[in-house]
Write an enzyme that holds these catalytic residues in place. Structure first.
Site, PDB file in Angstrom:
ATOM      1  N   SER A   5     -37.694  17.211   6.874  1.00  0.00           N
ATOM      2  CA  SER A   5     -38.489  17.554   8.042  1.00  0.00           C
ATOM      3  C   SER A   5     -39.276  16.228   8.420  1.00  0.00           C
ATOM      4  CB  SER A   5     -39.416  18.770   7.776  1.00  0.00           C
ATOM      5  OG  SER A   5     -40.256  18.447   6.531  1.00  0.00           O
ATOM      6  N   GLU A   7     -42.534  14.843  10.933  1.00  0.00           N
ATOM      7  CA  GLU A   7     -43.738  15.348  11.575  1.00  0.00           C
ATOM      8  C   GLU A   7     -44.172  14.152  12.652  1.00  0.00           C
ATOM      9  OE1 GLU A   7     -47.077  16.658   8.918  1.00  0.00           O
ATOM     10  OE2 GLU A   7     -48.305  15.291  10.410  1.00  0.00           O
ATOM     11  N   HIS A 256     -40.999  15.460   3.351  1.00  0.00           N
ATOM     12  CA  HIS A 256     -41.447  15.529   4.708  1.00  0.00           C
ATOM     13  C   HIS A 256     -42.016  14.451   5.311  1.00  0.00           C
ATOM     14  CE1 HIS A 256     -43.783  17.790   8.030  1.00  0.00           C
ATOM     15  NE2 HIS A 256     -44.527  16.973   7.843  1.00  0.00           N
TER      16      HIS A 256
HETATM   17  C1  LIG Z   1     -49.164  18.389   5.855  1.00  0.00           C
HETATM   18  C2  LIG Z   1     -50.410  17.897   6.508  1.00  0.00           C
HETATM   19  C3  LIG Z   1     -50.530  18.214   7.912  1.00  0.00           C
HETATM   20  C4  LIG Z   1     -51.938  18.237   8.600  1.00  0.00           C
HETATM   21  N1  LIG Z   1     -51.741  18.211   9.929  1.00  0.00           N
HETATM   22  C5  LIG Z   1     -53.073  18.396  10.625  1.00  0.00           C
HETATM   23  C6  LIG Z   1     -53.414  18.684  12.014  1.00  0.00           C
HETATM   24  O1  LIG Z   1     -52.225  18.978  12.563  1.00  0.00           O
HETATM   25  N2  LIG Z   1     -54.403  18.546  12.684  1.00  0.00           N
HETATM   26  C7  LIG Z   1     -55.581  18.124  11.885  1.00  0.00           C
HETATM   27  O2  LIG Z   1     -56.627  18.189  12.493  1.00  0.00           O
HETATM   28  N3  LIG Z   1     -55.520  17.890  10.747  1.00  0.00           N
HETATM   29  C8  LIG Z   1     -54.302  17.997   9.792  1.00  0.00           C
HETATM   30  N4  LIG Z   1     -54.200  17.611   8.484  1.00  0.00           N
HETATM   31  C9  LIG Z   1     -55.454  17.340   7.816  1.00  0.00           C
HETATM   32  C10 LIG Z   1     -56.200  18.377   7.156  1.00  0.00           C
HETATM   33  O3  LIG Z   1     -56.631  19.362   8.426  1.00  0.00           O
HETATM   34  C11 LIG Z   1     -57.539  17.793   6.743  1.00  0.00           C
HETATM   35  O4  LIG Z   1     -57.148  16.995   5.437  1.00  0.00           O
HETATM   36  C12 LIG Z   1     -58.527  18.667   6.548  1.00  0.00           C
HETATM   37  O5  LIG Z   1     -59.706  18.164   5.815  1.00  0.00           O
HETATM   38  C13 LIG Z   1     -58.257  19.941   5.200  1.00  0.00           C
HETATM   39  O6  LIG Z   1     -57.481  20.800   5.749  1.00  0.00           O
HETATM   40  P1  LIG Z   1     -56.811  21.751   4.794  1.00  0.00           P
HETATM   41  O7  LIG Z   1     -55.919  22.657   5.329  1.00  0.00           O
HETATM   42  O8  LIG Z   1     -56.156  21.559   3.371  1.00  0.00           O
HETATM   43  O9  LIG Z   1     -58.324  22.549   4.371  1.00  0.00           O
HETATM   44  P2  LIG Z   1     -58.682  23.639   3.206  1.00  0.00           P
HETATM   45  O10 LIG Z   1     -57.593  24.083   2.295  1.00  0.00           O
HETATM   46  O11 LIG Z   1     -59.577  24.766   4.135  1.00  0.00           O
HETATM   47  O12 LIG Z   1     -59.620  22.742   2.397  1.00  0.00           O
HETATM   48  C14 LIG Z   1     -60.492  22.080   2.932  1.00  0.00           C
HETATM   49  C15 LIG Z   1     -61.581  21.522   1.914  1.00  0.00           C
HETATM   50  O13 LIG Z   1     -62.464  22.757   1.593  1.00  0.00           O
HETATM   51  C16 LIG Z   1     -62.441  23.092   0.088  1.00  0.00           C
HETATM   52  N5  LIG Z   1     -62.351  24.446   0.292  1.00  0.00           N
HETATM   53  C17 LIG Z   1     -61.431  25.104   0.491  1.00  0.00           C
HETATM   54  N6  LIG Z   1     -61.808  26.519   0.376  1.00  0.00           N
HETATM   55  C18 LIG Z   1     -63.048  26.492  -0.033  1.00  0.00           C
HETATM   56  C19 LIG Z   1     -63.955  27.779  -0.463  1.00  0.00           C
HETATM   57  N7  LIG Z   1     -63.872  28.835  -0.080  1.00  0.00           N
HETATM   58  N8  LIG Z   1     -65.218  27.219  -0.743  1.00  0.00           N
HETATM   59  C20 LIG Z   1     -65.639  25.855  -0.718  1.00  0.00           C
HETATM   60  N9  LIG Z   1     -64.521  24.767  -0.517  1.00  0.00           N
HETATM   61  C21 LIG Z   1     -63.422  25.139  -0.129  1.00  0.00           C
HETATM   62  C22 LIG Z   1     -61.121  22.277  -0.245  1.00  0.00           C
HETATM   63  O14 LIG Z   1     -61.134  22.098  -1.790  1.00  0.00           O
HETATM   64  C23 LIG Z   1     -60.957  21.329   0.785  1.00  0.00           C
HETATM   65  O15 LIG Z   1     -61.867  20.170   0.225  1.00  0.00           O
HETATM   66  C24 LIG Z   1     -52.998  17.614   8.070  1.00  0.00           C
HETATM   67  C25 LIG Z   1     -52.783  17.398   6.498  1.00  0.00           C
HETATM   68  C26 LIG Z   1     -51.836  17.611   5.755  1.00  0.00           C
HETATM   69  C27 LIG Z   1     -51.534  17.459   4.257  1.00  0.00           C
END
Ligand SMILES: Cc1cc2nc3c(=O)[nH]c(=O)nc-3n(C[C@H](O)[C@H](O)[C@H](O)COP(=O)(O)OP(=O)(O)OC[C@H]3O[C@@H](n4cnc5c(N)ncnc54)[C@H](O)[C@@H]3O)c2cc1C
Length: 274
Positions: A5, A7, A256
């Protein structure tokens, strides 16, 4: 060839749009499973993701996966996006937390990606296949590595079907992550995110920001090539292709590619994988 895939990010100018079209035109020859389009934080860029997936789907005939982040706004705003994507016939979403832009006070109704995944399931049932992010080298804001693994599991428990990793250059970090989460009972496919290397200073900047480690031996060799872009590209393709081969040999379910809307560096890696 493994499942692949690509991106892309939403272009904002005519020139960037033309560049994305060129990249899509070249890369679709590799028959990707799907292409994904990032979701920029902040209201003004909201529509670009939708426009870009529509173009990749409509003009290029590609299966698309819009990214959606907690910065997408309120429950009602996110529901409207989901309904639009469903009506357009898309079947896959990449669900993320996103990063809060500086100066922005409220990210929306959801704090973590797990809450967004749960909402997508609640709202759209099983319509979308949901991918989430995974961090083999630990998310930079995690309290600690073990809690980061538990938070990753929470996204899968909330309904994610698969994950894509942040990029990394050390295959052992990926294999260790897989072992750790399998022990926690996570069974979904986890596809490594691959960053082709083209420009070392740009890569270093990205890596510092997202917590990806560039092994010393790669950095030293890249630096030795100085401004010789051609040599850097050739070394980058070789190093990244070797990483991909190791990952696939070790059982990675696909690859990816973070294309940065350019085909050349991704193609150079893929050419060495046949
Ligand atoms: C494949 C991929 C695609 C991406 N695409 C984008 C995009 O399109 N747009 C964009 O803005 N960013 C994107 N990102 C970046 C991403 O949004 C950031 O890395 C962001 O900081 C974390 O997102 P996450 O979804 O992993 O967050 P989460 O899974 O919510 O985690 C974020 C942080 O919070 C912590 N955490 C989670 N749950 C809890 C809880 N209940 N209590 C306390 N701490 C918690 C985790 O340990 C982690 O440190 C992408 C990253 C990847 C790997």
């Amino acid at each position: 060839m493994p499942a692949i895939s690509f991106e892309f990010f939403p272009p904002k100018t005519d020139e960037q749009r033309a560049q994305l079209d060129r990249a899509a035109q070249v890369l679709k020859a590799y028959a990707p499973d799907y292409v994904s389009v990032t979701f920029g934080a902040g209201g003004s860029t909201l529509s670009y993701t939708g426009d870009t997936v529509a173009r990749l789907h409509g003009e290029h005939g590609l299966s698309v996966a819009p990214h959606l982040s907690c910065m997408g706004g309120t429950r009602a705003e996110i529901a409207a996006l989901l309904e639009g994507y469903r009506a357009a016939g898309y079947r896959r979403i990449v669900a993320l937390r996103g990063d809060l832009p500086s100066g922005m006070a409220s990210p929306g109704d959801f704090r973590y990606a797990a809450e967004l995944v749960a909402f997508i399931r609640e709202h759209s049932g099983e319509h979308f296949r949901i991918e989430v992010a995974a961090y083999p080298e630990t998310h930079p804001q995690a309290e600690d590595a073990l809690r980061d693994l538990a938070h990753f599991k929470a996204k899968v428990d909330a309904g994610a079907d698969g994950a894509i990793t942040q990029y990394f250059f050390n295959p052992d970090a990926y294999f260790r992550f897989i072992d750790d989460v399998r022990r926690l009972g996570v069974a979904v496919p986890i596809v490594p995110g691959i960053m082709p290397i083209t420009n070392f200073s740009q890569l270093k900047r990205f890596s510092d920001a997202c917590g990806a480690e560039i092994p010393r031996w790669i950095a030293k060799r890249m630096q030795a090539h100085g401004d010789d872009a051609e040599s850097i590209r050739a070394l980058g393709a070789e190093v990244v292709a070797q990483l991909c081969r190791r990952l696939l040999e070790g059982g990675a379910p696909g690859l990816h590619f973070y294309t940065l809307n350019r085909a050349r560096a991704t193609q150079a890696v893929l050419a060495q994988l046949h």
